[in-house]
Design an enzyme around this catalytic site. Structure first.
Site, PDB file in Angstrom:
ATOM      1  CB  CYS A  25      18.883   8.418 -17.604  1.00 50.29           C
ATOM      2  SG  CYS A  25      18.630   6.986 -18.663  1.00 50.29           S
TER       3      CYS A  25
ATOM      4  CB  CYS B  78      15.706   6.419 -17.725  1.00 52.82           C
ATOM      5  SG  CYS B  78      17.366   5.789 -17.769  1.00 52.82           S
ATOM      6  CG  ASP B  79      14.068  10.023 -16.379  1.00 54.53           C
ATOM      7  OD1 ASP B  79      13.575   8.942 -16.027  1.00 54.53           O
ATOM      8  OD2 ASP B  79      14.995  10.580 -15.773  1.00 54.53           O
TER       9      ASP B  79
END
Ligand SMILES: Cc1cc2nc3c(=O)[nH]c(=O)nc-3n(C[C@H](O)[C@H](O)[C@H](O)COP(=O)(O)OP(=O)(O)OC[C@H]3O[C@@H](n4cnc5c(N)ncnc54)[C@H](O)[C@@H]3O)c2cc1C
Length: 299
Positions: A129, A132-133
């Site tokens: 992701c 997300c990261d």
């Protein structure tokens, strides 16, 4: 006993819930992730959903959810594990042992990331992701593995944070749409690495390098992080033996969402369908609800 039990609260499930509300049918939406709205929630920018150009994926999911709630859908947090046909309809059995009953079920559990199956490819070293990261890789060097829309979209997103993004693809051309390919070609800090088959992700808990073969030669690039976007697999473990699946595990059904199990319908990415997008998932949700409504009327 609900009229409809909907498994999954992505675009397909939430659209089915919206249509259930409009049809005055009671609907319980069951979702395994707290307040989840499906895959789209991790997307930075959605440019192809009509009327909402450039909307953030999380915001789009929230809009779907709010609309379903306003129209009367109930929500339940739980992971559906198995299904049992009864005289009245269906029993849905959840992982925690709880049971919900409905006259019909609409299964919209979507797909999950396909994992990179190479040496060192354990989950903790690889991110699936970028949104997300990506933040953790500010001014660092990362690799994105894949050649489709998601991989190129991830590379573009990461190019705004990371110093260099290696885009590693096993073929000699990308599968992604031409608009994304053009943007990638115009982005200076994305370095395509074509015809490269990954052998190993090196490092400890965090990735330190990627070893790959290219034209018969083994090579290695040093990276601080690896992002993987190599496709997806259907979430249909709970349906094995319940209805017919194709050889890849997708639920066999046409646009009407009718499966080989009476009273159990399917919608969205988890169905055998030529296009897996928000708009097709939403359309599927509406169609499946319409099929469920007809089925209930005939009971
Ligand atoms: C990174 C990325 C970017 C994308 N960008 C775009 C884009 O720009 N435009 C576009 O149109 N599409 C885009 N897509 C595709 C789009 O997100 C999907 O086509 C769409 O979300 C499919 O909706 P769905 O409802 O079928 O499934 P999903 O969105 O996958 O939702 C399924 C839901 O079911 C839940 N679930 C799974 N199993 C169970 C279970 N056993 N019990 C209970 N709940 C369960 C999951 O937690 C999930 O919330 C993108 C996808 C990704 C991954």
């Amino acid at each position: 006993m609900y009229d409809v039990i909907i498994i999954g609260s992505g675009p397909a499930g939430l659209t089915a819930a919206i249509y259930a509300g409009r049809a005055m049918l009671s609907a319980l939406v069951c979702e395994k992730d707290y307040m989840g709205t499906g895959q789209i929630s991790v997307t930075d920018r959605v440019e192809n959903y009509p009327g909402l150009y450039g909307i953030n994926g999380y915001d789009l999911g929230e809009k779907f959810r709010e609309q379903a709630e306003t129209l009367g859908a109930e929500f339940y947090e739980g992971e559906a594990e198995s299904f049992e046909k009864t005289a009245e309809g269906w029993k849905v059995i959840f992982k925690d042992g709880s049971v919900k009953e409905g006259k019909t079920v609409i299964y919209t559990a979507g797909t999950s990331y396909r994992h990179l199956d190479v040496a060192g490819g354990e989950k903790q070293r690889i991110s699936y992701c970028a949104v997300c990261d990506g933040f953790f890789y500010k001014d660092k060097v990362v690799a994105v593995v894949g050649g489709g829309d998601t991989a190129l979209g991830d590379a573009l997103y990461l190019s705004k944070l990371a110093k260099t993004v290696y885009l590693i693809h096993r073929r000699d051309e990308f599968r992604a749409n031409k608009a994304l390919q053009k943007k990638v070609a115009e982005t200076d800090n994305i370095v395509p690495v074509m015809s490269a088959v990954i052998k190993e992700v090196t490092g400890g808990e965090n990735a330190e390098g990627v070893t790959y073969t290219q034209n018969g030669e083994e090579k290695n690039i040093a990276v601080d992080g690896v992002f993987c976007a190599i496709g997806s697999v259907p979430n249909t473990q709970a349906l094995e033996g319940v209805c017919e699946l194709d050889e890849s595990g997708y639920v066999k059904a046409g646009e009407d969402g009718i499966t080989t199990a009476k009273g159990l319908f399917v919608a969205g990415d988890v169905r055998t369908t030529p296009l897996r997008q928000v708009i097709t998932a939403a359309a599927d949700g509406a169609n499946a609800l319409s099929s469920a409504e007809k089925y209930i009327m005939e009971l």
